[in-house]
Enzyme design. Structure first.
Site, PDB file in Angstrom:
ATOM      1  N   ARG A  33       0.832  -1.269   0.135  1.00 45.93           N
ATOM      2  CA  ARG A  33       0.014  -0.006   0.053  1.00 45.93           C
ATOM      3  C   ARG A  33       0.874   1.067   0.053  1.00 45.93           C
ATOM      4  O   ARG A  33       0.618   2.163  -1.038  1.00 45.93           O
ATOM      5  CB  ARG A  33      -0.942  -0.055   1.360  1.00 45.93           C
ATOM      6  CG  ARG A  33      -1.712  -0.949   1.433  1.00 45.93           C
ATOM      7  CD  ARG A  33      -2.271  -1.285   2.557  1.00 45.93           C
ATOM      8  NE  ARG A  33      -2.657  -0.313   3.340  1.00 45.93           N
ATOM      9  CZ  ARG A  33      -4.215  -0.230   3.348  1.00 45.93           C
ATOM     10  NH1 ARG A  33      -5.080  -1.291   3.005  1.00 45.93           N
ATOM     11  NH2 ARG A  33      -4.829   0.954   4.001  1.00 45.93           N
ATOM     12  N   THR A  34       1.940   1.472   0.896  1.00 46.00           N
ATOM     13  CA  THR A  34       2.635   2.540   1.050  1.00 46.00           C
ATOM     14  C   THR A  34       3.430   2.718  -0.122  1.00 46.00           C
ATOM     15  O   THR A  34       3.542   4.076  -0.703  1.00 46.00           O
ATOM     16  CB  THR A  34       3.530   2.521   2.414  1.00 46.00           C
ATOM     17  OG1 THR A  34       2.825   2.164   3.297  1.00 46.00           O
ATOM     18  CG2 THR A  34       4.123   3.751   2.704  1.00 46.00           C
ATOM     19  N   LYS A  86      23.224 -10.273   0.066  1.00 40.41           N
ATOM     20  CA  LYS A  86      24.374 -10.495  -0.247  1.00 40.41           C
ATOM     21  C   LYS A  86      25.536  -9.946   1.015  1.00 40.41           C
ATOM     22  O   LYS A  86      26.659  -9.998   0.700  1.00 40.41           O
ATOM     23  CB  LYS A  86      24.860  -9.945  -1.490  1.00 40.41           C
ATOM     24  CG  LYS A  86      23.947 -10.566  -2.559  1.00 40.41           C
ATOM     25  CD  LYS A  86      24.166  -9.992  -4.010  1.00 40.41           C
ATOM     26  CE  LYS A  86      23.319 -10.414  -5.153  1.00 40.41           C
ATOM     27  NZ  LYS A  86      23.271  -9.460  -6.329  1.00 40.41           N
ATOM     28  N   ARG A  96      11.956   2.717   2.970  1.00 42.64           N
ATOM     29  CA  ARG A  96      11.401   2.063   4.569  1.00 42.64           C
ATOM     30  C   ARG A  96      12.339   0.877   5.096  1.00 42.64           C
ATOM     31  O   ARG A  96      13.151   0.356   4.358  1.00 42.64           O
ATOM     32  CB  ARG A  96      10.046   1.408   4.039  1.00 42.64           C
ATOM     33  CG  ARG A  96       9.762   0.359   5.323  1.00 42.64           C
ATOM     34  CD  ARG A  96       8.281  -0.007   5.044  1.00 42.64           C
ATOM     35  NE  ARG A  96       7.209   1.010   5.261  1.00 42.64           N
ATOM     36  CZ  ARG A  96       5.780   0.851   5.381  1.00 42.64           C
ATOM     37  NH1 ARG A  96       5.284  -0.410   5.230  1.00 42.64           N
ATOM     38  NH2 ARG A  96       5.097   1.999   5.632  1.00 42.64           N
ATOM     39  N   HIS A 104       6.700   7.459  11.128  1.00 44.79           N
ATOM     40  CA  HIS A 104       6.204   7.170   9.792  1.00 44.79           C
ATOM     41  C   HIS A 104       5.716   8.506   9.320  1.00 44.79           C
ATOM     42  O   HIS A 104       4.224   8.646   9.499  1.00 44.79           O
ATOM     43  CB  HIS A 104       5.326   6.119   9.735  1.00 44.79           C
ATOM     44  CG  HIS A 104       4.821   5.483   8.582  1.00 44.79           C
ATOM     45  ND1 HIS A 104       5.062   6.231   7.389  1.00 44.79           N
ATOM     46  CD2 HIS A 104       3.686   4.553   8.126  1.00 44.79           C
ATOM     47  CE1 HIS A 104       4.324   5.555   6.325  1.00 44.79           C
ATOM     48  NE2 HIS A 104       3.865   4.566   6.716  1.00 44.79           N
TER      49      HIS A 104
END
Lengths: 422, 316
Positions: free
Chosen positions: B57-58, B85, B107, B135
């Site tokens: 969604r974000t 990695k 994020r 956020h």
């Protein structure tokens, strides 16, 4: 023969500071002369100009990167940093890769130390194999090979029955056990001390109560077994009451604290500064003050640098992922001078905690300012101001939280067994 | 005027910053209703969305916002690539930096990670959620939704309910609503309430009736599945019984109180399904709509500041 004249002698045993001259012969303090006496035995004479002369620091809990992490610190760099920091005896930690848990690895370690380091190196060995907390290491063989104490460094032994047996066996062997008193389940994954600040930063946190819980458990087992036990770092007020009770009850118990928990608090982490990430995490200001007070009144016996070199790669990470620990060999004295200048304790009291008490705990002759004692001495200026630059440190890793800080106190000369090593 | 280079959190914003962002977002909210939504505000700029943690969604919201403003948008799912990695965050940042992006949307599962990355790159960085820390765009879109519905963003009673401890949404909202001079109440089980939060200028209670009393806004938080069974709360059904929002509990709030949720919802756990769909009470769909508008506004302002700093850099 060497004579150090006109020195302000810090005597932690007598609790005094006096102007005296010290005559050194065959690696030992031969005579301490009144300052009025101006005729000295033959040999070199150094005028100390009224600066402080004290027993060298005995630092319990120094991490050296060998074996396994030489990119972080080698014997050579640790030795240079120790000499420059006034640490005349490094009591080293076994949390290397592999852990120092067999006489063979210990033998390798001691040979490397003898080849590379000018100050004294006394190794600790792991309490359990691979520091796994399950099977006892060969305590007897390791003692014969030169281990002065046994510790799993920052890993507490989770199983109480295992620790009970180890303490019983160690006691019978006359071995000193050093415990890390953080309840492992509560402190798992924690990066900071819980409270409003941790909540604001959104970091996983642990209550200082985790320290008290583990200390209570360890001390109960010490009471059962009669073992000789040292808690590596006591950092909060609630654990101090437990410690005090145990000491009053006559248990064979001592406790330490790191320079960082005495001089920094939880807010220093602000903005996710990973150089301030240490184990256990920095505490609230109330706890810091309580611990400073406990050092001043002798409840906490020993101050250590908890020197833990970490390279930039281990620290330049999100806070939770970053490695714990800070270098401290060279920052120890100036950091602690903050407590002296702040009026929390005098110099003899400080040197009781960094020289006399650790030497006594390990049964060493060092740490004293007396005729016949080893001439492990430091000459320092307690007032000299400077701005700490971490890139000037001699450790291979430069992870010093005091970077950029205005500090006071400079080591001028360091002697080990009468020989100048800095 | 909003002069910051990055949007890393609400904590560093002023009242004026917040109002400026919301005013511009209001403009975009109107604009987004048009049939032709394309603009050239960010034409020529490159936006990279780096998500080190799953989000549909974000990420979609940031992508749409960037595309509507004319930026070239690229999505990188970081879980699958370099970190596996063994590449460090700093190396990833330096690699990306060499590709000269203008906007970086990040994020990350760890608190403070976005700030660390922002220190190492030359472009503007938007925090799309870092650990349990902040956020900020979620708090801004919530604020815009509240302002549109209530006509103001001050002197309101706002109850934030549920898993406060693990929620960056709760933290950002707490900071924003506090700054705008509202009464903020945190409501939830004590096991999901972070230590010392009562010292941060909010009221704290574990009783829903008490927490919702006379509230203008009821903001529900998502309860993560892994926290439901035994560890933090005894069971899903006991949680719903005591802290799940239903008609009866909502009756404690003001009659015109609105219901919010940052999504995705667990219907029947933290919120009654019918209530969530009640268009007279729930503004949950509008929150999603405002999300795009708020992100467009922040992007425009960051791009403006970025241009300015480049011009200043060129002139000296």
């Amino acid at each position: 023969m060497l004579t150090l004249t006109n020195a302000r002698i810090i005597d932690p045993e007598a609790g005094t500071e006096k102007l005296r001259s010290v005559v050194i012969k065959d690696g030992r303090i031969d005579q301490i002369l009144a300052n009025e006496i101006k005729t000295f035995p033959a040999g070199k004479v150094i005028d100390c100009g009224g600066k402080c002369l004290a027993p060298g620091i005995v630092d319990i809990g120094v991490k050296i990167g060998e074996p396994g992490e030489r990119h972080k610190e080698s014997f050579r760099t640790a030795g240079l940093a120790a000499a420059a920091g006034g640490v005349t005896t490094m009591v080293t930690r076994p949390d290397t890769t592999p852990a120092i848990d067999t006489p063979e690895i210990l033998d390798f370690f001691r040979r490397r130390a003898a080849d590379e380091v000018a100050v004294n190196v006394l190794p600790m060995a792991a309490l359990t194999k691979g520091r796994g907390g399950k099977e006892m290491a060969e305590i007897g063989f390791l003692q014969d090979a030169g281990a002065v104490a046994f510790s799993d460094a920052d890993r507490p032994i989770e199983n109480a029955k295992t620790l009970q047996r180890i303490l019983t066996y160690a006691n019978a062997s006359g071995a000193l056990v050093i415990g890390h008193v953080q309840e492992p389940v509560l402190s798992k994954g924690a990066a900071v001390t819980s409270g409003a600040f941790a909540t604001k930063q959104g970091l996983p946190a642990v209550s200082p109560m985790a320290e008290r819980i583990q200390l209570e458990r360890d001390l109960a087992l010490v009471e059962m077994t009669g073992a000789k036990y040292h808690a590596d770092q006591i950092t909060c007020a609630s654990a101090l009451t437990v410690l005090e009770r145990a000491k009053k009850a006559g248990l064979n118990v001592t406790a330490g604290v790191s320079i960082h928990h005495l001089t920094l608090n939880e807010f220093d982490v602000e903005d996710y500064r990973t150089f301030f990430k240490v184990k256990p995490p920095l505490r609230a200001e109330d706890d810091r003050l309580a611990v400073v007070h406990a050092v001043a009144n002798g409840l906490i016996d020993i101050i250590s640098s908890m020197h833990t070199p970490q390279d930039e790669e281990s620290k330049r990470l999100p806070y939770e992922e970053a490695a714990s620990g800070a270098v401290g060999l060279q920052t120890m004295l100036p950091a602690l001078m903050q407590l002296v200048h702040g009026g929390h304790m005098d110099l003899p009291t400080l040197f009781r905690a960094i020289s006399l008490n650790p030497a006594k705990l390990l049964g060493l002759e060092a740490g004293r300012m007396a005729e016949g004692a080893p001439a492990d001495l430091i000459l320092f200026d307690p007032d000299a101001p400077f701005v700490m630059d971490r890139f000037e440190l001699l450790s291979k890793s430069k992870n010093a939280p005091f970077d950029g800080r205005r500090m006071q106190g400079k080591v001028l000369k360091t002697f080990v067994a009468g020989a100048q090593v800095f | 005027m909003f002069t910051q280079r990055h949007l890393l959190g609400i904590e560093s914003l002023s009242q004026q910053d917040i109002t400026e962002i919301l005013d511009l977002a209001e403009h975009y909210a109107q604009h987004n209703l048009k049939q032709n939504k394309h603009l050239d505000v960010l034409a020529g700029l490159t936006q990279i969305n780096m998500f080190f943690e799953n989000s549909t969604r974000t990420q979609a919201s940031f992508e749409i916002a960037g595309k509507r403003l004319g930026a070239d948008v690229m999505n990188m799912s970081m879980q699958a690539s370099s970190i596996k990695k063994g590449e460090t965050l700093i190396d990833t940042a330096l690699t990306l930096n060499a590709m000269h992006p203008d906007l970086l949307v990040v994020r990350h599962p760890h608190s403070g990670a976005v700030k660390l990355l922002a220190e190492k790159v030359n472009c503007a960085v938007m925090n799309a959620g870092d650990g349990r820390h902040e956020h900020p765009t979620q708090a801004l879109l919530d604020a815009l939704t509240i302002r549109r519905s209530k006509g103001r963003l001050h002197r309101l009673i706002i109850a934030i309910c549920g898993d406060i401890a693990h929620s960056r949404v709760a933290r950002s909202n707490m900071f924003l609503l506090g700054k705008m001079e509202n009464r903020v109440r945190l409501v939830g089980p004590k096991t999901l309430m972070p230590a010392g939060v009562d010292k941060l200028g909010v009221e704290v209670t574990d009783n829903m009736a008490e927490g919702l009393k006379d509230a203008d806004v009821v903001m529900m938080l998502r309860l993560q599945k892994e926290r439901m069974d035994g560890a933090f709360i005894p069971s899903e059904r006991e949680y719903y019984h005591r802290w799940g929002l239903d008609e009866a509990k909502l009756a404690n709030a003001k009659p015109d109180a609105i219901v919010m949720h940052p999504g995705p919802m667990n219907r029947g756990v933290e919120i009654d399904g019918i209530l969530a769909d009640d268009i007279n009470r729930s503004v949950i769909q509008e929150q999603v709509e405002m999300g795009v508008a708020v992100r467009m506004a922040v992007m425009e302002l960051l791009a403006r500041n970025l241009r300015k700093s480049k011009e200043e850099g060129a002139s000296c």
